[in-house]
Design a protein around this motif. Structure first.
Motif, PDB file in Angstrom:
ATOM      1  N   LYS A 203       0.827  -1.212   0.000  1.00  8.55           N
ATOM      2  CA  LYS A 203       0.000   0.000   0.000  1.00  8.55           C
ATOM      3  C   LYS A 203       0.863   1.264   0.000  1.00  8.55           C
ATOM      4  O   LYS A 203       1.962   1.279   0.525  1.00  8.55           O
ATOM      5  CB  LYS A 203      -0.942  -0.005   1.187  1.00  8.55           C
ATOM      6  N   GLY A 204       0.324   2.310  -0.559  1.00 13.18           N
ATOM      7  CA  GLY A 204       1.015   3.585  -0.660  1.00 13.18           C
ATOM      8  C   GLY A 204       0.862   4.448   0.568  1.00 13.18           C
ATOM      9  O   GLY A 204       0.258   4.058   1.575  1.00 13.18           O
ATOM     10  N   ARG A 205       1.348   5.658   0.469  1.00  8.47           N
ATOM     11  CA  ARG A 205       1.430   6.567   1.611  1.00  8.47           C
ATOM     12  C   ARG A 205       0.085   7.025   2.140  1.00  8.47           C
ATOM     13  O   ARG A 205      -0.007   7.500   3.257  1.00  8.47           O
ATOM     14  CB  ARG A 205       2.302   7.760   1.267  1.00  8.47           C
ATOM     15  N   TYR A 206      -0.996   6.929   1.347  1.00  6.61           N
ATOM     16  CA  TYR A 206      -2.304   7.402   1.799  1.00  6.61           C
ATOM     17  C   TYR A 206      -3.139   6.321   2.488  1.00  6.61           C
ATOM     18  O   TYR A 206      -4.198   6.609   3.022  1.00  6.61           O
ATOM     19  CB  TYR A 206      -3.096   7.978   0.622  1.00  6.61           C
ATOM     20  N   ALA A 207      -2.676   5.087   2.485  1.00  7.57           N
ATOM     21  CA  ALA A 207      -3.434   3.983   3.076  1.00  7.57           C
ATOM     22  C   ALA A 207      -3.347   4.008   4.602  1.00  7.57           C
ATOM     23  O   ALA A 207      -2.296   4.284   5.178  1.00  7.57           O
ATOM     24  CB  ALA A 207      -2.906   2.657   2.554  1.00  7.57           C
ATOM     25  N   ASP A 208      -4.459   3.699   5.235  1.00  4.70           N
ATOM     26  CA  ASP A 208      -4.505   3.583   6.699  1.00  4.70           C
ATOM     27  C   ASP A 208      -3.883   2.263   7.137  1.00  4.70           C
ATOM     28  O   ASP A 208      -3.854   1.301   6.362  1.00  4.70           O
ATOM     29  CB  ASP A 208      -5.948   3.642   7.185  1.00  4.70           C
ATOM     30  N   PRO A 209      -3.444   2.171   8.400  1.00  5.21           N
ATOM     31  CA  PRO A 209      -2.926   0.899   8.908  1.00  5.21           C
ATOM     32  C   PRO A 209      -4.054  -0.120   9.050  1.00  5.21           C
ATOM     33  O   PRO A 209      -5.202   0.249   9.311  1.00  5.21           O
ATOM     34  CB  PRO A 209      -2.341   1.269  10.276  1.00  5.21           C
ATOM     35  N   HIS A 210      -3.734  -1.401   8.888  1.00  2.00           N
ATOM     36  CA  HIS A 210      -4.768  -2.420   9.095  1.00  2.00           C
ATOM     37  C   HIS A 210      -5.076  -2.541  10.587  1.00  2.00           C
ATOM     38  O   HIS A 210      -4.367  -1.988  11.442  1.00  2.00           O
ATOM     39  CB  HIS A 210      -4.413  -3.740   8.417  1.00  2.00           C
ATOM     40  N   SER A 211      -6.122  -3.261  10.910  1.00  2.00           N
ATOM     41  CA  SER A 211      -6.677  -3.274  12.273  1.00  2.00           C
ATOM     42  C   SER A 211      -5.751  -3.861  13.333  1.00  2.00           C
ATOM     43  O   SER A 211      -5.936  -3.587  14.522  1.00  2.00           O
ATOM     44  CB  SER A 211      -8.010  -4.020  12.288  1.00  2.00           C
ATOM     45  N   ASP A 212      -4.765  -4.664  12.953  1.00  2.00           N
ATOM     46  CA  ASP A 212      -3.857  -5.258  13.941  1.00  2.00           C
ATOM     47  C   ASP A 212      -2.540  -4.500  14.108  1.00  2.00           C
ATOM     48  O   ASP A 212      -1.688  -4.914  14.879  1.00  2.00           O
ATOM     49  CB  ASP A 212      -3.549  -6.715  13.573  1.00  2.00           C
TER      50      ASP A 212
END
Length: 70
Positions: free
Chosen positions: A13-22
């Motif tokens: 994922k690129g710089r605009y993606a949020d972190p996944h839930s874990d």
């Protein structure tokens, strides 16, 4: 150590993606000011499921989500 499916997907994922839930934040956000790109921020994360570590950078010329350790 095996990397979980969520982290495998996060690494692409690129710089605009949020972190996944874990993914949990580690330490303080680092702020870099100035230069031709106007500055950027970095934050470290660790996955509570598999232990993979990432650095997220939001700079114009940076890579977004960078896997550090798995």
């Amino acid at each position: 150590m095996n990397i979980c499916d969520k982290c495998i997907k996060q690494a692409d994922k690129g710089r605009y993606a949020d972190p996944h839930s874990d993914l949990l934040t580690i330490g303080e956000r680092r702020v870099f000011r100035g230069g031709m790109t106007g500055g950027y921020e970095e934050q470290d994360y660790k996955c509570k499921a598999c232990g993979a570590e990432f650095t997220h950078s939001n700079g114009k010329n940076d890579y977004g989500w960078m896997l550090q350790k798995s």
